[in-house]
Motif scaffolding. Structure first.
Motif, PDB file in Angstrom:
ATOM      1  N   ALA A 295      11.909  15.468 -11.347  1.00 25.84           N
ATOM      2  CA  ALA A 295      12.829  14.477 -10.787  1.00 25.84           C
ATOM      3  C   ALA A 295      12.468  13.071 -11.265  1.00 25.84           C
ATOM      4  N   THR A 296      13.458  12.198 -11.311  1.00 27.30           N
ATOM      5  CA  THR A 296      13.206  10.804 -11.642  1.00 27.30           C
ATOM      6  C   THR A 296      12.487  10.122 -10.478  1.00 27.30           C
ATOM      7  N   ALA A 297      11.948   8.944 -10.744  1.00 24.76           N
ATOM      8  CA  ALA A 297      11.242   8.207  -9.682  1.00 24.76           C
ATOM      9  C   ALA A 297      12.174   7.922  -8.512  1.00 24.76           C
ATOM     10  N   LEU A 298      13.435   7.583  -8.795  1.00 28.86           N
ATOM     11  CA  LEU A 298      14.388   7.291  -7.720  1.00 28.86           C
ATOM     12  C   LEU A 298      14.689   8.534  -6.893  1.00 28.86           C
ATOM     13  N   LYS A 299      14.982   9.650  -7.563  1.00 28.87           N
ATOM     14  CA  LYS A 299      15.275  10.886  -6.828  1.00 28.87           C
ATOM     15  C   LYS A 299      14.065  11.328  -6.004  1.00 28.87           C
TER      16      LYS A 299
ATOM     17  N   ILE B 247       0.833  -1.202   0.000  1.00 32.00           N
ATOM     18  CA  ILE B 247       0.000   0.000   0.000  1.00 32.00           C
ATOM     19  C   ILE B 247       0.873   1.260   0.000  1.00 32.00           C
ATOM     20  N   VAL B 248       1.981   1.224   0.749  1.00 30.07           N
ATOM     21  CA  VAL B 248       2.919   2.353   0.726  1.00 30.07           C
ATOM     22  C   VAL B 248       3.487   2.546  -0.679  1.00 30.07           C
ATOM     23  N   ASP B 249       3.778   1.420  -1.364  1.00 29.50           N
ATOM     24  CA  ASP B 249       4.243   1.501  -2.756  1.00 29.50           C
ATOM     25  C   ASP B 249       3.216   2.215  -3.635  1.00 29.50           C
ATOM     26  N   PHE B 250       1.947   1.869  -3.473  1.00 25.39           N
ATOM     27  CA  PHE B 250       0.880   2.530  -4.236  1.00 25.39           C
ATOM     28  C   PHE B 250       0.859   4.027  -3.947  1.00 25.39           C
ATOM     29  N   ALA B 251       0.968   4.370  -2.659  1.00 22.19           N
ATOM     30  CA  ALA B 251       0.917   5.779  -2.260  1.00 22.19           C
ATOM     31  C   ALA B 251       2.080   6.560  -2.871  1.00 22.19           C
ATOM     32  N   LEU B 252       3.265   5.965  -2.852  1.00 21.53           N
ATOM     33  CA  LEU B 252       4.436   6.626  -3.443  1.00 21.53           C
ATOM     34  C   LEU B 252       4.266   6.805  -4.949  1.00 21.53           C
TER      35      LEU B 252
ATOM     36  N   VAL C 184      11.527  11.902  -0.613  1.00 23.09           N
ATOM     37  CA  VAL C 184      10.488  11.553   0.361  1.00 23.09           C
ATOM     38  C   VAL C 184      11.124  10.975   1.621  1.00 23.09           C
ATOM     39  N   ILE C 185      12.133  10.128   1.456  1.00 20.51           N
ATOM     40  CA  ILE C 185      12.828   9.543   2.607  1.00 20.51           C
ATOM     41  C   ILE C 185      13.487  10.637   3.443  1.00 20.51           C
ATOM     42  N   ASP C 186      14.179  11.559   2.765  1.00 16.64           N
ATOM     43  CA  ASP C 186      14.849  12.654   3.483  1.00 16.64           C
ATOM     44  C   ASP C 186      13.851  13.495   4.265  1.00 16.64           C
ATOM     45  N   GLU C 187      12.734  13.857   3.633  1.00 16.53           N
ATOM     46  CA  GLU C 187      11.739  14.691   4.296  1.00 16.53           C
ATOM     47  C   GLU C 187      11.081  13.951   5.463  1.00 16.53           C
TER      48      GLU C 187
ATOM     49  N   TYR D  59      10.161  13.242  11.283  1.00 11.06           N
ATOM     50  CA  TYR D  59       9.784  12.302  12.327  1.00 11.06           C
ATOM     51  C   TYR D  59      10.949  11.750  13.138  1.00 11.06           C
ATOM     52  N   HIS D  60      12.175  11.911  12.671  1.00 13.76           N
ATOM     53  CA  HIS D  60      13.311  11.345  13.412  1.00 13.76           C
ATOM     54  C   HIS D  60      13.631  12.218  14.627  1.00 13.76           C
ATOM     55  N   THR D  61      13.891  11.560  15.731  1.00 12.79           N
ATOM     56  CA  THR D  61      14.308  12.250  16.966  1.00 12.79           C
ATOM     57  C   THR D  61      15.497  11.506  17.548  1.00 12.79           C
ATOM     58  N   PRO D  62      16.280  12.142  18.419  1.00 10.79           N
ATOM     59  CA  PRO D  62      17.427  11.454  19.047  1.00 10.79           C
ATOM     60  C   PRO D  62      16.996  10.176  19.797  1.00 10.79           C
ATOM     61  N   MET D  63      15.793  10.173  20.326  1.00  8.20           N
ATOM     62  CA  MET D  63      15.319   9.002  21.073  1.00  8.20           C
ATOM     63  C   MET D  63      15.189   7.777  20.171  1.00  8.20           C
TER      64      MET D  63
END
Length: 226
Positions: A201-205, A182-187, A210-213, A218-222
């Motif tokens: 941008a290409t699909a890979l870029k 389902i995540v694949d569909f959303a992407l 999306v990964i960077d954003e 959502y990433h935290t030191p914890m």
């Protein structure tokens, strides 16, 4: 899957779970293949759309039902389907030959290429069009040409999702496979919308962005591994 034919945008899908597969209750008396089609198409009925599908789903009965709901349809069909003209099966054709039957708005044709091709449509007749094949002009039914030009939506999704799949073949827990699919569909859908709004941008870029954003938001030191 129900996809937009040109871009491959995934409009709707049904997750097959055997006897427990969830279909719309309005279509519980239909064959399974027709239940799938009507469940996927329900939000789009009576809006003038045209649906292309292959022989697993297509049938005269389904074509009648879609026509009643102001939706046209065409595609390949199995000659053994209920209410298909018996003459289609009996008629022996030479290469390039065609035989057709019409019932109200539904036309069924058999055309001989390398082998017999049987199709059903609510928008076509027996019109033939010229097309180039290996440097030569040949004639084919317009129905065949339109089918070949509009049937690629689902294939396009399958091909593109194989490039960077999130789902691993060896993953044993089925619910994780479903989630990542389902995540694949959303992407994929979001990438198509990104292109439609002017993105280059290409699909890979795009996926890497999306990964960077996602990490930034959502990433935290914890959450860091020790």
């Amino acid at each position: 899957m129900l996809c937009e034919s040109e871009s491959g945008y995934v409009w709707n899908f049904v997750i097959y779970t055997g006897q427990g597969t969830m279909f719309d209750n309005d279509y519980e008396d239909l064959p399974v293949s027709s239940k799938i089609v009507m469940t996927l198409m329900k939000p789009l009925l009576k809006k003038g759309y045209c649906l292309t599908m292959d022989d697993y789903y297509n049938s005269p009965q389904l074509a009648d039902l879609l026509t009643e709901n102001e939706t046209d349809v065409y595609g390949t069909v199995r000659v053994s389907r209920k209410e298909m003209p018996s003459g289609l099966k009996q008629e022996k054709l030479q290469k390039g030959g065609m035989v057709a039957y019409k019932r109200r708005k539904v036309t069924a044709i058999k055309w001989k290429d390398k082998k017999d091709v049987v199709l059903l449509s609510t928008v076509h007749n027996t019109e033939m069009v010229e097309t180039e094949k290996r440097g030569k002009l040949v004639k084919k039914p317009k129905l065949v040409m339109d089918y070949n030009n509009t049937m690629g939506g689902v294939d396009k999704v399958d091909q593109r999702l194989q490039d960077y799949p999130l789902t691993r073949k060896r993953r044993k827990r089925y619910y994780k496979k479903i989630f990542f699919h389902i995540v694949d569909f959303a992407l994929w859908n979001s990438y198509l919308l990104y292109l439609k709004s002017g993105g280059e941008a290409t699909a890979l870029k795009y996926r890497l962005q999306v990964i960077d954003e996602t990490i930034k938001k959502y990433h935290t030191p914890m959450m860091s591994s020790k």
